[in-house]
Scaffold this motif. Structure first.
Motif, PDB file in Angstrom:
ATOM      1  N   LYS A 132      -9.977   0.109   2.302  1.00  0.00           N
ATOM      2  CA  LYS A 132      -9.521   1.172   2.563  1.00  0.00           C
ATOM      3  C   LYS A 132      -9.081   1.182   4.129  1.00  0.00           C
ATOM      4  O   LYS A 132      -8.199   1.253   4.807  1.00  0.00           O
ATOM      5  CB  LYS A 132      -9.994   2.268   2.060  1.00  0.00           C
ATOM      6  CG  LYS A 132      -8.920   3.598   1.957  1.00  0.00           C
ATOM      7  CD  LYS A 132      -9.446   4.721   1.460  1.00  0.00           C
ATOM      8  CE  LYS A 132      -9.987   4.769  -0.123  1.00  0.00           C
ATOM      9  NZ  LYS A 132     -10.450   5.808  -0.539  1.00  0.00           N
ATOM     10  N   ASP A 133     -10.324   1.014   4.719  1.00  0.00           N
ATOM     11  CA  ASP A 133     -10.354   0.954   6.262  1.00  0.00           C
ATOM     12  C   ASP A 133      -9.373  -0.231   6.807  1.00  0.00           C
ATOM     13  O   ASP A 133      -8.893  -0.254   7.833  1.00  0.00           O
ATOM     14  CB  ASP A 133     -11.823   0.707   6.783  1.00  0.00           C
ATOM     15  CG  ASP A 133     -12.665   2.127   6.370  1.00  0.00           C
ATOM     16  OD1 ASP A 133     -11.992   3.121   6.396  1.00  0.00           O
ATOM     17  OD2 ASP A 133     -13.898   2.059   6.362  1.00  0.00           O
ATOM     18  N   LEU A 134      -9.692  -1.270   6.210  1.00  0.00           N
ATOM     19  CA  LEU A 134      -8.734  -2.439   6.700  1.00  0.00           C
ATOM     20  C   LEU A 134      -7.221  -2.195   6.505  1.00  0.00           C
ATOM     21  O   LEU A 134      -6.561  -2.661   7.485  1.00  0.00           O
ATOM     22  CB  LEU A 134      -9.244  -3.751   5.713  1.00  0.00           C
ATOM     23  CG  LEU A 134     -10.580  -4.229   6.255  1.00  0.00           C
ATOM     24  CD1 LEU A 134     -10.872  -5.641   5.256  1.00  0.00           C
ATOM     25  CD2 LEU A 134     -10.698  -5.073   7.831  1.00  0.00           C
ATOM     26  N   GLN A 135      -6.928  -1.450   5.437  1.00  0.00           N
ATOM     27  CA  GLN A 135      -5.362  -1.385   5.280  1.00  0.00           C
ATOM     28  C   GLN A 135      -5.098  -0.133   6.266  1.00  0.00           C
ATOM     29  O   GLN A 135      -4.017  -0.390   6.979  1.00  0.00           O
ATOM     30  CB  GLN A 135      -5.248  -0.821   3.834  1.00  0.00           C
ATOM     31  CG  GLN A 135      -3.787  -0.429   3.622  1.00  0.00           C
ATOM     32  CD  GLN A 135      -2.722  -1.477   3.717  1.00  0.00           C
ATOM     33  OE1 GLN A 135      -3.325  -2.632   2.962  1.00  0.00           O
ATOM     34  NE2 GLN A 135      -2.068  -1.431   4.597  1.00  0.00           N
ATOM     35  N   LYS A 136      -5.943   0.930   6.662  1.00  0.00           N
ATOM     36  CA  LYS A 136      -5.687   1.815   7.782  1.00  0.00           C
ATOM     37  C   LYS A 136      -5.387   1.068   9.254  1.00  0.00           C
ATOM     38  O   LYS A 136      -4.502   1.130   9.841  1.00  0.00           O
ATOM     39  CB  LYS A 136      -6.748   2.690   8.059  1.00  0.00           C
ATOM     40  CG  LYS A 136      -6.796   3.734   7.034  1.00  0.00           C
ATOM     41  CD  LYS A 136      -7.878   4.630   6.930  1.00  0.00           C
ATOM     42  CE  LYS A 136      -7.963   5.471   6.018  1.00  0.00           C
ATOM     43  NZ  LYS A 136      -9.312   6.522   6.296  1.00  0.00           N
ATOM     44  N   LEU A 137      -6.302  -0.179   9.205  1.00  0.00           N
ATOM     45  CA  LEU A 137      -6.364  -0.990  10.625  1.00  0.00           C
ATOM     46  C   LEU A 137      -4.931  -1.714  10.595  1.00  0.00           C
ATOM     47  O   LEU A 137      -4.210  -1.823  11.791  1.00  0.00           O
ATOM     48  CB  LEU A 137      -7.627  -1.955  10.651  1.00  0.00           C
ATOM     49  CG  LEU A 137      -7.436  -2.766  11.843  1.00  0.00           C
ATOM     50  CD1 LEU A 137      -7.302  -2.069  13.175  1.00  0.00           C
ATOM     51  CD2 LEU A 137      -8.555  -3.952  11.826  1.00  0.00           C
ATOM     52  N   GLN A 138      -4.563  -2.247   9.393  1.00  0.00           N
ATOM     53  CA  GLN A 138      -3.278  -2.957   9.407  1.00  0.00           C
ATOM     54  C   GLN A 138      -2.038  -2.050   9.580  1.00  0.00           C
ATOM     55  O   GLN A 138      -1.104  -2.546  10.319  1.00  0.00           O
ATOM     56  CB  GLN A 138      -3.189  -3.691   8.035  1.00  0.00           C
ATOM     57  CG  GLN A 138      -1.906  -4.595   8.036  1.00  0.00           C
ATOM     58  CD  GLN A 138      -2.031  -5.667   8.974  1.00  0.00           C
ATOM     59  OE1 GLN A 138      -3.161  -6.609   9.284  1.00  0.00           O
ATOM     60  NE2 GLN A 138      -0.922  -6.128   9.409  1.00  0.00           N
ATOM     61  N   TYR A 140      -2.285   0.720  11.659  1.00  0.00           N
ATOM     62  CA  TYR A 140      -2.229   0.870  12.899  1.00  0.00           C
ATOM     63  C   TYR A 140      -1.755  -0.075  13.598  1.00  0.00           C
ATOM     64  O   TYR A 140      -0.764   0.022  14.663  1.00  0.00           O
ATOM     65  CB  TYR A 140      -3.830   1.277  13.349  1.00  0.00           C
ATOM     66  CG  TYR A 140      -3.900   1.244  15.000  1.00  0.00           C
ATOM     67  CD1 TYR A 140      -3.472   2.321  15.568  1.00  0.00           C
ATOM     68  CD2 TYR A 140      -4.266   0.425  15.472  1.00  0.00           C
ATOM     69  CE1 TYR A 140      -3.564   2.487  16.764  1.00  0.00           C
ATOM     70  CE2 TYR A 140      -4.583   0.339  17.097  1.00  0.00           C
ATOM     71  CZ  TYR A 140      -3.943   1.504  17.658  1.00  0.00           C
ATOM     72  OH  TYR A 140      -4.074   1.487  18.918  1.00  0.00           O
ATOM     73  N   LYS A 141      -2.009  -1.452  13.237  1.00  0.00           N
ATOM     74  CA  LYS A 141      -1.407  -2.526  14.122  1.00  0.00           C
ATOM     75  C   LYS A 141       0.150  -2.778  14.026  1.00  0.00           C
ATOM     76  O   LYS A 141       0.758  -2.962  15.106  1.00  0.00           O
ATOM     77  CB  LYS A 141      -2.234  -3.882  13.701  1.00  0.00           C
ATOM     78  CG  LYS A 141      -3.643  -3.996  14.088  1.00  0.00           C
ATOM     79  CD  LYS A 141      -4.307  -5.080  13.397  1.00  0.00           C
ATOM     80  CE  LYS A 141      -4.123  -6.415  14.135  1.00  0.00           C
ATOM     81  NZ  LYS A 141      -5.046  -7.335  13.669  1.00  0.00           N
ATOM     82  N   GLU A 142       0.588  -2.345  12.880  1.00  0.00           N
ATOM     83  CA  GLU A 142       2.121  -2.521  12.621  1.00  0.00           C
ATOM     84  C   GLU A 142       2.694  -1.266  13.480  1.00  0.00           C
ATOM     85  O   GLU A 142       3.778  -1.655  14.151  1.00  0.00           O
ATOM     86  CB  GLU A 142       2.296  -2.495  11.053  1.00  0.00           C
ATOM     87  CG  GLU A 142       1.958  -3.655  10.231  1.00  0.00           C
ATOM     88  CD  GLU A 142       1.907  -3.246   8.852  1.00  0.00           C
ATOM     89  OE1 GLU A 142       2.483  -2.372   8.382  1.00  0.00           O
ATOM     90  OE2 GLU A 142       1.810  -4.429   8.074  1.00  0.00           O
ATOM     91  N   LYS A 143       2.094  -0.471  13.534  1.00  0.00           N
ATOM     92  CA  LYS A 143       2.715   0.976  14.278  1.00  0.00           C
ATOM     93  C   LYS A 143       2.678   0.487  15.877  1.00  0.00           C
ATOM     94  O   LYS A 143       3.722   0.833  16.465  1.00  0.00           O
ATOM     95  CB  LYS A 143       1.678   2.203  14.133  1.00  0.00           C
ATOM     96  CG  LYS A 143       2.342   3.484  14.829  1.00  0.00           C
ATOM     97  CD  LYS A 143       1.330   4.439  14.592  1.00  0.00           C
ATOM     98  CE  LYS A 143       1.526   5.589  15.727  1.00  0.00           C
ATOM     99  NZ  LYS A 143       0.887   6.850  15.321  1.00  0.00           N
ATOM    100  N   ILE A 144       1.606  -0.017  16.353  1.00  0.00           N
ATOM    101  CA  ILE A 144       1.473  -0.362  17.819  1.00  0.00           C
ATOM    102  C   ILE A 144       2.549  -1.525  18.048  1.00  0.00           C
ATOM    103  O   ILE A 144       3.150  -1.618  19.199  1.00  0.00           O
ATOM    104  CB  ILE A 144      -0.064  -0.737  17.938  1.00  0.00           C
ATOM    105  CG1 ILE A 144      -0.759   0.345  18.181  1.00  0.00           C
ATOM    106  CG2 ILE A 144       0.014  -1.624  19.383  1.00  0.00           C
ATOM    107  CD1 ILE A 144      -0.781   1.521  19.033  1.00  0.00           C
ATOM    108  N   ASN A 145       2.478  -2.534  17.026  1.00  0.00           N
ATOM    109  CA  ASN A 145       3.549  -3.635  17.278  1.00  0.00           C
ATOM    110  C   ASN A 145       4.962  -3.337  17.315  1.00  0.00           C
ATOM    111  O   ASN A 145       5.919  -3.965  17.904  1.00  0.00           O
ATOM    112  CB  ASN A 145       3.315  -4.803  16.278  1.00  0.00           C
ATOM    113  CG  ASN A 145       2.024  -5.434  16.633  1.00  0.00           C
ATOM    114  OD1 ASN A 145       1.514  -5.592  18.034  1.00  0.00           O
ATOM    115  ND2 ASN A 145       1.450  -6.276  15.598  1.00  0.00           N
ATOM    116  N   GLY A 146       5.237  -2.156  16.646  1.00  0.00           N
ATOM    117  CA  GLY A 146       6.602  -1.506  16.408  1.00  0.00           C
ATOM    118  C   GLY A 146       7.263  -0.660  17.711  1.00  0.00           C
ATOM    119  O   GLY A 146       7.981  -0.394  17.890  1.00  0.00           O
ATOM    120  N   ILE A 147       6.152  -0.291  18.479  1.00  0.00           N
ATOM    121  CA  ILE A 147       6.371   0.434  19.694  1.00  0.00           C
ATOM    122  C   ILE A 147       7.138  -0.268  20.942  1.00  0.00           C
ATOM    123  O   ILE A 147       6.898  -1.463  20.951  1.00  0.00           O
ATOM    124  CB  ILE A 147       5.128   1.191  20.483  1.00  0.00           C
ATOM    125  CG1 ILE A 147       4.649   2.234  19.198  1.00  0.00           C
ATOM    126  CG2 ILE A 147       5.565   1.882  21.652  1.00  0.00           C
ATOM    127  CD1 ILE A 147       3.197   2.849  19.826  1.00  0.00           C
TER     128      ILE A 147
END
Length: 147
Positions: A132-138, A140-147
């Motif tokens: 579950k934590d790994l999915q949250k990290l993923q 987050y990374k997608e959100k940051i890369n989309g900025i």
């Protein structure tokens, strides 16, 4: 299988090395000399561990829980002490390599006039909760890369 081991003293920190001759290189690219008193304490820690551990070394991932019993509130960096302790566990034949430590819990307690280390070591079992934590990290990374 959980093993419990003890040290009668706090091992010295890895920071107790003295840098020498920067032109000569070791595998890591740095050369150090370990002061004699530090070397004696490291050898004593290895000896104490060897005298308590009579099984085959752990060769799979392990979890270690370490309680440092300190005699006073003098500042100590547990991370650096743990580096020394990891090496001692390898040299004493408790684990085959310190990179097998997948989880470590370090805790210190001050008990006036008392000193030592209590080490609990067992095989590491990966927990499902991390998925579950790994999915949250993923996410987050997608959100940051989309900025």
């Amino acid at each position: 299988m959980e093993k419990e081991l003890y040290l009668s003293f706090i091992p010295p920190s890895k920071a107790n090395k003295v840098k020498i001759n920067l032109r000569a290189y070791s595998k890591s690219g740095k050369r150090y000399i370990v002061p004699k008193d530090v070397s004696i304490k490291i050898n004593k820690a290895i000896w104490e561990l060897q005298n308590q551990y009579d099984a085959s070394p752990f060769s799979n991932p392990v979890e270690v829980n370490i309680l440092f019993v300190l005699p006073n509130k003098r500042r100590r960096d547990l991370d650096n002490i743990m580096k020394t302790l990891g090496d001692c566990l390898v040299y004493a034949g408790v684990i085959t390599d310190d990179n097998l430590i997948y989880k470590q819990v370090l805790e210190k307690v001050v008990v006036k006039g008392k000193e030592g280390v209590i080490i609990k070591i067992k095989e590491y079992v990966e927990e499902e909760k991390f998925k579950k934590d790994l999915q949250k990290l993923q996410n987050y990374k997608e959100k940051i890369n989309g900025i």
